[in-house]
Design a protein around this motif. Structure first.
Motif: not given
Length: 823
Positions: A379-381, A739-741, A750-755, A794-797
């Protein structure tokens, strides 16, 4: 040693007494060891020659599948008279013990196989907190002996096998949980050959996990141990014990030494000597009737036991008495050594068979690490297949398992350091993270945990009620995960005159006209006004600016700059015109500056959609998900929930009585968006010729969503988003992978809020003690902010701010944006 050498000379003084003693021994032998019949006969003859007296013996073959027959044979022999029962079977025969106890006949057990050495290595394994061990022996007979020896007496779970074949090696590899230790028991030739086979089968991987137990008396210094590839423990009886058994001061025991025969010889000789030391008033032989058992030899039995107890402290005796097991066993001196390929042998423990295991003074064994199989799924990342830097192909280890890198791999490594364990990363043979199959079992990472294939699961594993029924979860290690929307930053037209688009063309033309008209009017007023410096030189004795037509236009143009137009006209009419013009310039500059700032800001910050609700309501942007993914399942589940709620609402509304007026409403109160989203995702696009797509799109479909259906994988989804340069295609997927991509592809955002937020957690087998240990370790890592460091690595922020595309670097907007980025 001196006692053993002088033993036979001392006995010469008692030959007269022995000549008057007539002893009869009844031996109990397992039917699987017919060779003992010959050995017993030779041992009895050896004792007769040594003691110069007559002995009688009888052998009862014990068939545990037909004990009645063996009991009849035993009763028949006991009726002829018996001095002692010598039990050579693999485990106590309850029938014989019962008869001997009632008749007062001494019963003496002993071990002729590898049992004492196996019991000795078992003591060492228990000191190492071993939970399980695999024991490999030379023969099936030895397997049975060891099983009877350890079952019920050892706290270690054991797996015993004769030799190491390809099938048994495969069984060891697939055994779950993995054995904590491996033990090879046998002669030096068998042990070394089996160890080499284990190395070839890739079973020897961890330090101090393999233990070599030599049943012969060879000098280890003369043994070739070059094939031992990992630090190993070696156990053997002291080589001098061989000389003690055969009552020889100086001897050399070769590979062909008959240990069993020598042990029987010494045992019978010792028993004869013990009977000779009994008071002559005691009965040394009695007939036993199994139908009417009388205790005729109880005094003899007690006297014999006292002799055995007295000899326990005599280290010169070959045997020692074990009261609990009612047996005489070889008084071996065990030598436990540590072998390292780089430093050789080092003795770490020496103890006698009748003593407790203990290390030599000043010796400390290296602590052993636990070993766990850690399950994960790509699973990425979180878990990325590691690629060859030159060829780009995935890398595999020697077992054919893929080599991974990523957030979870770094977390596993850190946990192994914090909890001091070794590990092996294992991928599931079928499935991904785990789903319940129709037969009720599970596949994937969850399935491996339930079957014991793995001990821990560290992956992008979400906590669900279904999974918690079969496995245990640890506290989440990452809580900011869910679903996000990825879209491409649109490619905008670039121009060096981009700043001109801030104002309309009519405004620019009006500004140019005002400039021309003002310049012409300044020239005209300067030329014909009687109060100008040109027409009234007396009023201005100093040199003044000559406003020719050219100079007038220059004045009007430079008034737009911060430096101003310079010296103004002298006439009142000219100054009034210039003041009005300057006011116009200020207003135009302020308007342009404000519009330019707003234009650049809105252009960079504007996104086509900003939430899932907007995406569902609009009709310009297509969107998709990965088919069969958790995101796809999320929309399926949400649509099912919407349908269920609608059905319940409809039933309540239609069936509402006069007393339930509050349920009668005209409009459905819940917004149905997930059904529309799923319909758009699952819809298949009709086959349309490319040249007609644009016409149909604009005239007939009126920009309605024409989806291409779910994509096969995330790579395809990101590619489709990247190919739509007008930002008219969105990809709904796992937030972490998006986020990683985004960090790897500057064209995406990325657009919008996390759901649909769900935490990721580590899982263990149900009831595993590791749950509490891992929880404590995770808490420590959180205190050290290690998990935050991993998220940054790993760019998850979150990075939802859109700063425009790379194409904005041209023109004034790009210059301002590039300056902001460089800050």
């Amino acid at each position: 040693m001196r006692f053993a050498c002088a033993f036979f000379f001392v006995l010469a003084d008692f030959l007269g007494a022995f000549a008057e003693i007539y002893l009869r021994f009844v031996f109990i032998v397992e039917r699987h060891e017919p060779e003992l019949f010959r050995m017993i006969g030779e041992a009895v003859k050896h004792a007769e020659d040594l003691k110069q007296l007559a002995l009688d013996d009888s052998i009862v073959s014990l068939n545990r599948e037909n004990e009645d027959e063996a009991r009849g044979k035993l009763c028949s022999e006991l009726s002829k008279g018996v001095s002692a029962l010598i039990d050579l079977s693999w485990s106590p025969w309850e029938e014989a013990e019962h008869l001997a106890s009632e008749a007062g006949v001494p019963i003496i057990r002993t071990a002729l196989g590898p049992q004492p050495l196996v019991a000795a290595i078992d003591r060492y394994l228990e000191s190492r907190n071993a939970t399980d061990a695999a024991i490999l022996l030379e023969s099936e007979i030895d397997v049975d002996k060891v099983l009877y020896e350890l079952l019920g007496r050892s706290n270690t779970r054991i797996w015993v096998h004769a030799g190491l074949t390809r099938d048994s090696a495969r069984a060891l590899k697939t055994m779950r949980p993995d054995p904590s230790f491996y033990v090879l028991v046998g002669g030096s030739g068998f042990v070394m050959e089996t160890y080499k086979r284990a190395v070839k089968e890739k079973l020897v991987r961890r330090v101090y996990r393999w233990n070599l137990v030599f049943t012969d008396y060879l000098d280890l210094s003369a043994l070739d141990l070059s094939s031992v590839v990992q630090p190993t423990m070696i156990l053997q009886a002291h080589p001098e014990d061989c000389c003690r058994i055969i009552a020889s001061k100086d001897c050399t025991c070769s590979d062909s030494f008959e240990k069993t025969q020598a042990t029987l010889n010494s045992l019978i000789a010792y028993l004869v000597d013990a009977f000779g030391r009994i008071d002559g008033t005691f009965m040394v032989k009695a007939r036993v009737d199994c139908g009417d058992v009388h205790s005729d030899m109880s005094d003899t039995k007690e006297a014999l036991h006292r002799i055995f107890v007295e000899d326990i402290d005599n280290n010169e005796t070959v045997f020692y008495w074990d009261q609990e097991r009612s047996g005489l066993f070889l008084r071996h001196r065990y030598v436990l050594s540590s072998y390292k390929p780089d430093s050789g042998l080092e003795a770490v423990a020496v103890w006698s068979a009748n003593q407790e295991y203990r290390l030599l003074p000043g010796v400390t064994l290296e602590p052993l690490k636990h070993f766990f199989r850690v399950g994960t799924s790509p699973a990425v990342p979180w878990t990325l297949p590691k690629l060859d830097p030159e060829t780009g192909d995935p890398l595999y280890n020697e077992d054919g398992q893929p080599i991974y890198e990523g957030y979870c791999v770094d977390l596993i490594q850190k946990l192994s350091e914090a909890m001091n364990f070794d590990y092996e990363i294992v991928s599931p043979r079928s499935g991904g993270f785990g789903r319940r199959l129709p037969n009720g079992s599970w596949d994937g990472v969850v399935g491996d945990l339930t079957t014991g294939e793995t001990d821990i699961a560290v992956a992008a594993l979400t906590m669900t009620a279904e999974r918690e029924e079969v496995i245990d979860f640890v506290a989440p290690y990452f809580e900011q995960t869910g679903i996000l929307i990825a879209i491409r930053k649109p490619i905008r037209k670039t121009s060096l005159f981009k700043f001109m688009t801030v104002l309309r063309t009519e405004v620019w033309l009006s500004i140019v006209a005002a400039l021309v008209l003002t310049g012409f009017m300044i020239w005209l007023l300067e030329k014909y006004s009687p109060y100008s410096a040109k027409n009234n030189p007396g009023a201005y004795p100093y040199p003044c600016r000559d406003f020719t037509l050219k100079e007038s236009f220059w004045f009007a143009l430079t008034s737009f700059t911060p430096q101003g137009g310079g010296e103004a006209p002298k006439a009142l009419s000219g100054r009034t015109l210039v003041a009005a013009y300057w006011l116009f310039v200020v207003l135009m500059l302020a308007t342009f500056t404000a519009n330019l700032a707003a234009f650049l800001t809105v252009e960079r910050m504007q996104t086509p959609v900003s939430s899932l609700e907007q995406l569902a309501r609009q009709s310009r942007i297509n969107y998709t998900v990965v088919e069969g993914s958790s995101t796809h399942q999320y929309f399926i589940n949400m649509k099912f929930a919407e349908d269920t709620l609608y059905r319940v609402w409809k039933e309540i509304t239609l069936n509402a009585t006069s007393d339930q007026a509050q349920y009668r409403v005209w409009d459905y109160p819940i917004r149905e968006q997930y059904g529309h989203i799923l319909l758009a995702i699952n819809a298949s696009a009709p086959a349309i010729e490319p040249e007609f797509i644009h016409i149909i799109w604009n005239r007939y479909v009126h920009r309605q969503c024409v989806s291409r259906g779910p994509v096969a994988d995330a790579e395809t989804g990101f590619k489709q988003v990247n190919d739509h340069t007008d930002a008219d295609f969105a990809f709904i997927h796992d937030s972490a992978e998006i986020k990683y991509e985004v960090t790897r592809n500057c064209n995406l955002t990325e657009v919008g809020e996390l759901f649909a937020e769900q935490p990721y957690a580590i899982a263990v087998q149900q009831g595993s003690r590791l749950q509490e240990d891992i929880s404590r370790a995770l808490l420590e890592l959180q205190k050290e902010r290690f998990l935050e460091q991993l998220a940054s690595k790993w760019c998850l922020h979150s990075n939802a701010v859109w700063f425009g595309s790379s194409d904005d670097n041209f023109g004034l907007g790009g210059v301002l944006l590039q300056a902001q980025r460089e800050k």
